[in-house]
Design an enzyme around this catalytic site. Structure first.
Site, PDB file in Angstrom:
ATOM      1  N   SER A 279      -3.824   1.721   0.518  1.00 26.27           N
ATOM      2  CA  SER A 279      -4.391   0.962  -0.608  1.00 26.27           C
ATOM      3  C   SER A 279      -3.342   0.289  -1.493  1.00 26.27           C
ATOM      4  O   SER A 279      -3.485   0.247  -2.716  1.00 26.27           O
ATOM      5  CB  SER A 279      -5.326   1.848  -1.441  1.00 26.27           C
ATOM      6  OG  SER A 279      -6.419   2.259  -0.643  1.00 26.27           O
TER       7      SER A 279
ATOM      8  N   GLU B 124       1.839   7.714   4.923  1.00 32.37           N
ATOM      9  CA  GLU B 124       0.512   7.178   4.621  1.00 32.37           C
ATOM     10  C   GLU B 124      -0.465   8.331   4.446  1.00 32.37           C
ATOM     11  O   GLU B 124      -1.029   8.827   5.431  1.00 32.37           O
ATOM     12  CB  GLU B 124       0.030   6.290   5.774  1.00 32.37           C
ATOM     13  CG  GLU B 124       0.918   5.099   6.051  1.00 32.37           C
ATOM     14  CD  GLU B 124       0.141   3.956   6.672  1.00 32.37           C
ATOM     15  OE1 GLU B 124       0.120   2.870   6.088  1.00 32.37           O
ATOM     16  OE2 GLU B 124      -0.471   4.155   7.728  1.00 32.37           O
TER      17      GLU B 124
HETATM   18  P1  PGA Z   1      -4.803  -0.018   3.612  1.00 33.80           P
HETATM   19  O1  PGA Z   1      -4.209   0.425   5.036  1.00 33.80           O
HETATM   20  O2  PGA Z   1      -3.710  -0.772   2.910  1.00 33.80           O
HETATM   21  O3  PGA Z   1      -5.992  -0.877   3.934  1.00 33.80           O
HETATM   22  O4  PGA Z   1      -5.179   1.237   2.884  1.00 33.80           O
HETATM   23  C1  PGA Z   1      -2.882   0.856   5.168  1.00 33.80           C
HETATM   24  C2  PGA Z   1      -2.623   1.232   6.606  1.00 33.80           C
HETATM   25  O5  PGA Z   1      -3.535   1.752   7.254  1.00 33.80           O
HETATM   26  O6  PGA Z   1      -1.514   1.023   7.127  1.00 33.80           O
END
Ligand code: PGA
Length: 254
Positions: A215, A169
């Protein structure tokens, strides 16, 4: 055909009361009941786990938690143990999310202890790693991933590694609407798989599930999971609405 079964996991963060959880999961359960091609999981807040367990029992949706403390039990006000999560029906526990690293000062040593505790209780850590924007701009992405893997997986056996899911991530992509391009994701995932091959074994590296997170939306999931080394997604914001989460699930069936 993908080599590994895709996993789509929703990370609800600090959203949804038990009542909201009930309504959401009843609907989700009926909408995805026929899907067997991929694995589906949700990670609600602690207070919603019991309700989620009751609703999801016997369904094709697995349950996870977002954090845990590594001690067995004791005077640790405000903490939750692995035994409690196991009893609440969790198969997965998210460990080392960048929000925990940033707002709760979790470091690699603590994360390593949590990973070991989760494994000891026969649950699967979803171990999160990823670089900040500054680190990417300074060309330090792989150096950072290498340290996070090295420290987070210190003392982990090959047997245990089989039960760890890794989530790449990039911090700059979380909650920002900026997704890594599919080639940026593939490059990082390849790096992680190569690391596992070198440190553990090459056959094991072919089995480990590596999720992308940051995202994910219905329109970008297909291209992401089409990459050779991307085995699914950890979805934050877009896992909170039924329509978008169901679309993400459907679009990740290749
Ligand atoms: P997001 O978060 O999809 O809102 O970017 C992903 C996550 O933090 O696991």
């Amino acid at each position: 055909m993908k080599k590994r079964k895709i996993l789509i996991a929703g990370n609800w963060k600090m959203y949804k009361t038990p009542q909201e959880t009930r309504e959401f999961l009843e609907e989700l359960k009926s909408k995805v009941s026929s899907i067997t091609q991929i694995n589906i999981a949700v990670c609600p807040p602690f207070t919603s786990l019991i309700v989620a367990k009751q609703i999801l029992e016997g369904s094709n949706i697995k349950l996870g938690a977002q954090n845990v403390f590594y001690e067995e039990e004791g005077a640790f006000t405000g903490e939750i143990s692995c035994k409690m999560l196991k009893d609440a029906g969790c198969e997965f526990v998210i460990i080392g999310h960048s929000e925990r690293r940033k707002y709760f000062q979790e470091d690699d040593t603590l994360i390593n202890k949590k990973i070991k505790a989760v494994l000891k209780h026969s649950m699967k850590p979803i171990f999160c790693i990823g670089e900040t924007l500054q680190e990417r701009e300074e060309n330090k992405t792989f150096e950072v991933l290498n340290i996070q893997l090295e420290e987070g997986l210190r003392g982990i056996s090959i047997e245990d590694m089989k039960n760890i899911v890794i989530a790449y991530e990039p911090v700059w992509a979380i909650g920002t609407g900026k997704t890594a391009t599919s080639s940026q994701a593939q490059e990082a995932h390849r790096f992680i798989r190569d690391y596992i091959s070198k440190k553990f074994s090459s056959s094991l590296s072919e089995e480990v599930i590596i999720l992308y997170g940051g995202s994910i939306k219905p329109h970008n999931i297909k291209e992401l999971v089409s990459q050779e080394d991307v085995d699914g997604g950890l979805v934050g914001g877009a896992s909170l609405s039924i329509d978008s989460f169901v679309s993400i699930i459907q679009n990740s069936i290749l």
